[in-house]
Design a protein around this motif. Structure first.
Motif, PDB file in Angstrom:
ATOM      1  N   CYS A 288      40.323  76.864 114.222  1.00  0.00           N
ATOM      2  CA  CYS A 288      40.284  77.439 115.587  1.00  0.00           C
ATOM      3  C   CYS A 288      41.001  78.784 115.720  1.00  0.00           C
ATOM      4  CB  CYS A 288      40.875  76.476 116.640  1.00  0.00           C
ATOM      5  SG  CYS A 288      40.161  74.839 116.575  1.00  0.00           S
ATOM      6  N   SER A 289      41.481  79.336 114.617  1.00  0.00           N
ATOM      7  CA  SER A 289      42.229  80.597 114.714  1.00  0.00           C
ATOM      8  C   SER A 289      41.464  81.755 114.080  1.00  0.00           C
ATOM      9  CB  SER A 289      43.595  80.467 114.028  1.00  0.00           C
ATOM     10  OG  SER A 289      43.429  80.446 112.623  1.00  0.00           O
ATOM     11  N   VAL A 290      41.878  82.968 114.483  1.00  0.00           N
ATOM     12  CA  VAL A 290      41.410  84.207 113.862  1.00  0.00           C
ATOM     13  C   VAL A 290      42.642  84.859 113.244  1.00  0.00           C
ATOM     14  CG1 VAL A 290      40.396  86.491 114.273  1.00  0.00           C
ATOM     15  CG2 VAL A 290      39.576  84.517 115.568  1.00  0.00           C
ATOM     16  N   MET A 291      42.522  85.320 112.008  1.00  0.00           N
ATOM     17  CA  MET A 291      43.659  85.969 111.353  1.00  0.00           C
ATOM     18  C   MET A 291      43.274  87.366 110.876  1.00  0.00           C
ATOM     19  SD  MET A 291      45.501  82.908 109.219  1.00  0.00           S
ATOM     20  CE  MET A 291      46.014  81.379 110.032  1.00  0.00           C
TER      21      MET A 291
ATOM     22  N   THR B 210      53.394  83.225 122.580  1.00  0.00           N
ATOM     23  CA  THR B 210      52.186  82.390 122.554  1.00  0.00           C
ATOM     24  C   THR B 210      52.505  80.979 123.040  1.00  0.00           C
ATOM     25  OG1 THR B 210      51.481  83.661 120.614  1.00  0.00           O
ATOM     26  CG2 THR B 210      50.235  81.669 121.103  1.00  0.00           C
ATOM     27  N   LYS B 211      53.647  80.462 122.590  1.00  0.00           N
ATOM     28  CA  LYS B 211      54.083  79.112 122.967  1.00  0.00           C
ATOM     29  C   LYS B 211      54.308  79.039 124.470  1.00  0.00           C
ATOM     30  CE  LYS B 211      57.390  75.592 121.453  1.00  0.00           C
ATOM     31  NZ  LYS B 211      58.649  75.366 120.717  1.00  0.00           N
ATOM     32  N   ARG B 212      54.958  80.087 125.003  1.00  0.00           N
ATOM     33  CA  ARG B 212      55.240  80.115 126.444  1.00  0.00           C
ATOM     34  C   ARG B 212      53.954  80.173 127.267  1.00  0.00           C
ATOM     35  NH1 ARG B 212      59.453  84.599 127.942  1.00  0.00           N
ATOM     36  NH2 ARG B 212      58.816  83.978 130.034  1.00  0.00           N
ATOM     37  N   VAL B 213      52.996  81.000 126.773  1.00  0.00           N
ATOM     38  CA  VAL B 213      51.701  81.111 127.463  1.00  0.00           C
ATOM     39  C   VAL B 213      50.991  79.756 127.477  1.00  0.00           C
ATOM     40  CG1 VAL B 213      49.378  82.110 127.309  1.00  0.00           C
ATOM     41  CG2 VAL B 213      51.353  83.578 127.031  1.00  0.00           C
ATOM     42  N   SER B 214      51.014  79.070 126.316  1.00  0.00           N
ATOM     43  CA  SER B 214      50.373  77.734 126.215  1.00  0.00           C
ATOM     44  C   SER B 214      50.999  76.746 127.186  1.00  0.00           C
ATOM     45  CB  SER B 214      50.485  77.184 124.789  1.00  0.00           C
ATOM     46  OG  SER B 214      49.868  78.055 123.898  1.00  0.00           O
TER      47      SER B 214
ATOM     48  N   GLU C 230      46.641  90.111 121.615  1.00  0.00           N
ATOM     49  CA  GLU C 230      46.392  89.566 122.944  1.00  0.00           C
ATOM     50  C   GLU C 230      44.898  89.445 123.247  1.00  0.00           C
ATOM     51  OE1 GLU C 230      47.720  90.657 127.510  1.00  0.00           O
ATOM     52  OE2 GLU C 230      48.630  91.769 125.850  1.00  0.00           O
ATOM     53  N   ALA C 231      44.517  88.309 123.881  1.00  0.00           N
ATOM     54  CA  ALA C 231      43.137  88.133 124.348  1.00  0.00           C
ATOM     55  C   ALA C 231      42.995  88.886 125.664  1.00  0.00           C
ATOM     56  CB  ALA C 231      42.842  86.652 124.539  1.00  0.00           C
ATOM     57  N   MET C 232      42.199  89.956 125.655  1.00  0.00           N
ATOM     58  CA  MET C 232      42.075  90.814 126.844  1.00  0.00           C
ATOM     59  C   MET C 232      40.930  90.368 127.760  1.00  0.00           C
ATOM     60  SD  MET C 232      44.520  92.901 126.246  1.00  0.00           S
ATOM     61  CE  MET C 232      44.312  94.245 127.403  1.00  0.00           C
TER      62      MET C 232
ATOM     63  N   LEU D 285      45.536  85.201 115.800  1.00  0.00           N
ATOM     64  CA  LEU D 285      45.002  85.212 117.164  1.00  0.00           C
ATOM     65  C   LEU D 285      44.553  83.802 117.527  1.00  0.00           C
ATOM     66  CD1 LEU D 285      42.796  88.423 116.725  1.00  0.00           C
ATOM     67  CD2 LEU D 285      45.103  88.316 117.673  1.00  0.00           C
ATOM     68  N   GLU D 286      45.202  83.222 118.533  1.00  0.00           N
ATOM     69  CA  GLU D 286      44.888  81.856 118.939  1.00  0.00           C
ATOM     70  C   GLU D 286      44.439  81.836 120.393  1.00  0.00           C
ATOM     71  OE1 GLU D 286      48.727  80.282 117.469  1.00  0.00           O
ATOM     72  OE2 GLU D 286      47.470  78.850 116.372  1.00  0.00           O
ATOM     73  N   GLY D 287      43.270  81.250 120.628  1.00  0.00           N
ATOM     74  CA  GLY D 287      42.744  81.221 121.983  1.00  0.00           C
ATOM     75  C   GLY D 287      41.490  80.364 122.067  1.00  0.00           C
ATOM     76  N   HIS D 288      40.894  80.076 120.896  1.00  0.00           N
ATOM     77  CA  HIS D 288      39.715  79.204 120.862  1.00  0.00           C
ATOM     78  C   HIS D 288      40.157  77.748 120.717  1.00  0.00           C
ATOM     79  CE1 HIS D 288      36.477  82.174 120.738  1.00  0.00           C
ATOM     80  NE2 HIS D 288      37.235  82.908 119.940  1.00  0.00           N
TER      81      HIS D 288
END
Length: 480
Positions: free
Chosen positions: A128-131, A470-474, A189-191, A151-154
């Motif tokens: 599920c990640s993009v690197m 990222t952790k805080r956003v999650s 960042e996912a824009m 990049l984690e968002g999927h």
């Protein structure tokens, strides 16, 4: 008496019309084109990359990415996902101990080199990640398992990646969660998140030439043209191909769209569409009944599109023009062994003195074979008609400017003197100074150990900061 001349007259008219018909028919058969005699040729055995365990995953991506410095291939890996990155000149048998890029915890599904820096490559995976990775000059000497950015968002596996053609550090990813994400890689960042457009699996996603539009094809048999920054649909066409197998689509000249898919009877098709009037296709041709998905590669410089079928042993090529039937069959390269994937060299990596107009990197079960497409010409002089100015490696706009609405037209380069590989790649910057000095150091081949250590420390600190954010956003997202 009067009847006889009139019959003769009719005969002469018929003869004249059939003669005109013959002339017209023969004109169609011998349509003038400088690409009519393009021929493909595999290289000699010692110029292939041998003994490579190409990935056995059944996924319809290219599995290979190339640029003027490196060739990258997705390979089988135990306990995770990996891909191999080799300098172009490292041909022959590849040692089993050759280091790989191996930071993913699940199989790698797609890889793509950055068009603005030949040392940067992105990978998408089942985890599920993009690197984003930086490949050292000269290739890997040790396994690479720490990406520059993660990049984690999927929420499901990521099977499609595509770098923006003109904006620096903008990457598009599409996952099996039916979501398209546009990333500003420079800040991890996912824009833009396009999550309400596709009701089903996304089969393909690509940019137009200047990156002002995105084209997607979906399992719901619809192709869509999207505004990338708004995430809205500009135009769409339902039931592009009636069959249930995957559809692939690319932008070609003048904003038109070429799609490959299947009929209801499982025949492979190629179609050309004008999104300004999406009603009927400009042309729809049936090719054969093979089951492999056709991967299209379009060259905007020549107007030639190459169709490479997964599992096929051939590459068909067509010329796209503005006269009916619009997609003109040129020829086919055939070989004995089927292809598991295909890499496509950017124009600046070709040998112009040999009239090479395309080069593919065909993946077999255990090797990678370059295939050269050439226009037969006797002269050794630079053939200007074959090589108009082409897309260079310099981006025309930065990521933050592009996301704010600034468009960037492609910066073109001449291939007259061959492309100078010494041309400085665009520095890859993350969080202001991250890797800036490293890229410069590599470019000028300085070896300052103290500076490198200081940078590594800075990289580690910044990575920890990114992970914490990222952790805080999650956490915040889960609360909402």
């Amino acid at each position: 008496m009067l009847l006889f001349p009139s019959i003769l007259h009719v005969f002469s008219l018929c003869a004249g019309s059939s003669l005109r018909l013959d002339v017209t028919m023969s004109r169609k058969v011998v349509r003038a084109s400088k690409f009519r005699h393009v021929f493909g040729q595999g290289v000699k055995a010692d110029q292939c990359y041998d003994d490579i365990r190409i990935s056995q995953m059944t996924w319809d991506s290219n599995f290979c990415s190339v640029n003027p410095k490196f060739v990258a291939m997705i390979v089988d890996a135990s306990g995770g996902g990996a891909f191999l990155v080799l300098p172009l000149n490292k041909t022959g048998r590849i040692d089993m101990s050759q280091p790989t890029v191996c930071g993913h915890t699940g199989p790698v599904l797609d890889i793509e080199f950055c068009p603005h820096n030949d040392n940067i490559i992105a990978s998408g995976s089942e985890d599920c990640s993009v690197m984003i990775w930086e490949i050292p000059e000269g290739g890997l000497v040790t396994p690479l398992n720490d990406p520059v950015v993660k990049l984690e968002g999927h929420s499901k596996r990521v099977g499609i990646l595509s770098w923006h053609p003109t904006a620096h550090n903008v990457l598009m990813s599409a996952g099996c969660d039916n979501v398209v994400i546009l990333w500003n890689v420079a800040c991890g960042e996912a824009m833009v998140r396009i999550d309400s457009v596709h009701p089903d699996l996304i089969y393909s996603a690509c940019w137009n030439r200047d990156g002002s539009q995105i084209l997607t094809s979906c399992k719901d048999k619809t192709i869509r043209v999207l505004d990338p920054r708004k995430g809205t649909v500009i135009a769409e066409k339902e039931k592009t191909h009636e069959g249930s197998r995957p559809v692939k689509a690319v932008f070609v000249s003048d904003g038109k769209i070429l799609s490959t898919g299947f009929s209801r009877m499982s025949e492979r098709q190629v179609a050309l569409w004008d999104p300004k009037s999406f009603g009927e296709p400009l042309t729809l041709q049936e090719l054969d009944t093979s089951s492999g998905v056709l991967l299209p590669f379009f060259d905007p410089d020549t107007g030639v599109v190459y169709l490479c079928g997964k599992g096929d042993s051939s590459i068909r090529y067509f010329e796209v023009t503005d006269e009916a039937p619009y997609v003109h069959y040129l020829s086919m390269y055939s070989s004995k062994e089927s292809q598991k994937g295909m890499g496509y060299m950017p124009k600046r990596g070709l040998e112009v003195n040999k009239c090479e107009i395309a080069r593919f990197y065909k993946l077999h079960e255990r090797k990678c074979e370059p295939i050269v497409m050439t226009v037969p010409r006797k002269s050794d002089l630079f053939q200007e008609d074959l090589y108009p100015d082409t897309m260079g490696p310099e981006p025309s706009v930065e990521a933050n400017e592009w996301f704010e609405g600034k468009e960037g037209q492609p910066i073109l380069i001449s291939l007259k003197d061959g492309f100078a590989t010494t041309t400085k790649s665009k520095e890859f910057k993350v969080h202001k100074s991250l890797l800036k000095t490293t890229s410069a150091a590599m470019g000028h081949q300085h070896d300052n150990t103290g500076e490198v250590h200081a940078l590594q420390k800075e990289v580690k600190t910044l990575k920890e900061t990114v992970e914490e954010l990222t952790k805080r956003v999650s956490e915040l997202e889960s609360k909402n």
